[in-house]
Structure formats: C-alpha cells, structure tokens
Scaffold this motif. Structure first.
Motif, mmCIF file in Angstrom:
data_model
loop_
_atom_site.group_PDB
_atom_site.id
_atom_site.type_symbol
_atom_site.label_atom_id
_atom_site.label_comp_id
_atom_site.label_asym_id
_atom_site.label_seq_id
_atom_site.Cartn_x
_atom_site.Cartn_y
_atom_site.Cartn_z
ATOM 1 N N ALA A 1 55.230 58.003 -27.782
ATOM 2 C CA ALA A 1 56.223 58.202 -28.837
ATOM 3 C C ALA A 1 56.434 56.916 -29.627
ATOM 4 O O ALA A 1 56.578 56.948 -30.856
ATOM 5 N N ASP A 2 56.435 55.785 -28.927
ATOM 6 C CA ASP A 2 56.588 54.490 -29.613
ATOM 7 C C ASP A 2 55.424 54.216 -30.564
ATOM 8 O O ASP A 2 55.620 53.724 -31.682
ATOM 9 N N ALA B 1 55.500 53.835 -34.618
ATOM 10 C CA ALA B 1 54.931 52.697 -35.337
ATOM 11 C C ALA B 1 54.013 53.175 -36.460
ATOM 12 O O ALA B 1 54.026 52.612 -37.568
ATOM 13 N N ILE B 2 53.231 54.228 -36.191
ATOM 14 C CA ILE B 2 52.372 54.799 -37.228
ATOM 15 C C ILE B 2 53.225 55.356 -38.363
ATOM 16 O O ILE B 2 52.956 55.109 -39.546
ATOM 17 N N LEU B 3 54.265 56.058 -37.992
ATOM 18 C CA LEU B 3 55.163 56.629 -38.989
ATOM 19 C C LEU B 3 55.811 55.535 -39.829
ATOM 20 O O LEU B 3 55.869 55.615 -41.049
ATOM 21 N N MET C 1 59.243 64.777 -36.468
ATOM 22 C CA MET C 1 59.776 65.867 -35.653
ATOM 23 C C MET C 1 59.167 65.830 -34.245
ATOM 24 O O MET C 1 59.858 65.996 -33.241
ATOM 25 N N ARG C 2 57.862 65.580 -34.148
ATOM 26 C CA ARG C 2 57.209 65.538 -32.839
ATOM 27 C C ARG C 2 57.657 64.327 -32.021
ATOM 28 O O ARG C 2 57.791 64.413 -30.807
ATOM 29 N N ILE C 3 57.890 63.211 -32.689
ATOM 30 C CA ILE C 3 58.392 62.023 -31.989
ATOM 31 C C ILE C 3 59.760 62.322 -31.395
ATOM 32 O O ILE C 3 60.020 62.028 -30.222
ATOM 33 N N ASP C 4 60.637 62.907 -32.194
ATOM 34 C CA ASP C 4 61.992 63.245 -31.710
ATOM 35 C C ASP C 4 61.917 64.193 -30.521
ATOM 36 O O ASP C 4 62.631 64.029 -29.530
ATOM 37 N N THR D 1 61.394 63.671 -22.830
ATOM 38 C CA THR D 1 61.234 62.600 -21.855
ATOM 39 C C THR D 1 62.573 62.231 -21.247
ATOM 40 O O THR D 1 62.700 62.064 -20.028
ATOM 41 N N GLN D 2 63.598 62.124 -22.069
ATOM 42 C CA GLN D 2 64.933 61.762 -21.571
ATOM 43 C C GLN D 2 65.515 62.836 -20.673
ATOM 44 O O GLN D 2 66.176 62.543 -19.692
#
Length: 120
Positions: free
Chosen positions: A85-86, A90-92, A105-108, A114-115
């Motif tokens: 996700a990190d 960074a790409i975003l 949206m996919r990162i969120d 994960t949390q």
C-alpha cells in the motif's frame, strides 16, 4: 475474520503453553497415544484415545510448532500488504499514475483491510 486482537490472543496462548516441539509416542496397548514435550525432563502434554497414530494425536503433537509458524506468516503477510500500500501510495503521489482514482480507492481498501485483519 482474524483481527489483530484475536491474533494476539492466539500468540499469548502459544507462549503460555509448554515449550516444544512436542513428540507423539504411540502407546504399546490400546490406551491411545501420548504426546510429550521434547524438553528435559519430558512432560506429558496430552493423551489421546483411539487408534495408534490417530489424526487427533498427530494434530495435537504438531500444533506446538504449526501455530507459531502460522501466526508469524499472518504477521509477515500483513506487513507485506502494508508495504505494498505504501508503494502504491508513492506511485500515486508521484503523479505518474494514469488511473489515480482507482489506485487511491484500492490503497484505502488495502489499508482498511490490513488494519481490521480482513485480508481476503
């Protein structure tokens, strides 16, 4: 769902159990199998009744090493997911991503799962 709290509870029970590995010793009569710790002096962990080398006895004997291995793998995969996700973030943030909305949206979703321990 395997939450972080549940994972911690499993890990605490594992830490409180007799150190392993545990070994299966087949009984010489029909009384079942004995499971002993491999420590000195050996400690009897459990007795199972039924067929010699029963699936239950084998399962119990291996649980002492299998469960810590599985807990460690869950933690490793959660960390890997977080790192992924990190990297996506960074790409975003770099501005080079074409589908910024979809990636965001996919990162969120990755971070949320994960949390909560809801990885699927």
């Amino acid at each position: 769902m395997l939450t972080e709290e549940r994972l911690n509870e499993i890990e605490a029970r594992t830490a409180a159990a007799t150190p392993g590995p545990w070994k299966l010793h087949a009984a010489r009569d029909s009384c079942g199998d004995n499971i002993f710790s491999d420590s000195m002096p050996p400690r009897r962990i459990a007795n199972t009744y039924g067929d010699v080398d029963s699936p239950n006895a084998i399962f119990i004997a291996h649980a002492r090493t299998d469960i810590p291995t599985l807990v460690a793998e869950v933690r490793r995969l959660r960390e890997l997911t977080s790192q992924t996700a990190d990297v996506l973030q960074a790409i975003l943030d770099s501005g080079y991503a074409e589908n910024r909305g979809l990636i965001a949206m996919r990162i969120d979703r990755l971070r949320e799962q994960t949390q909560k321990g809801e990885m699927k």
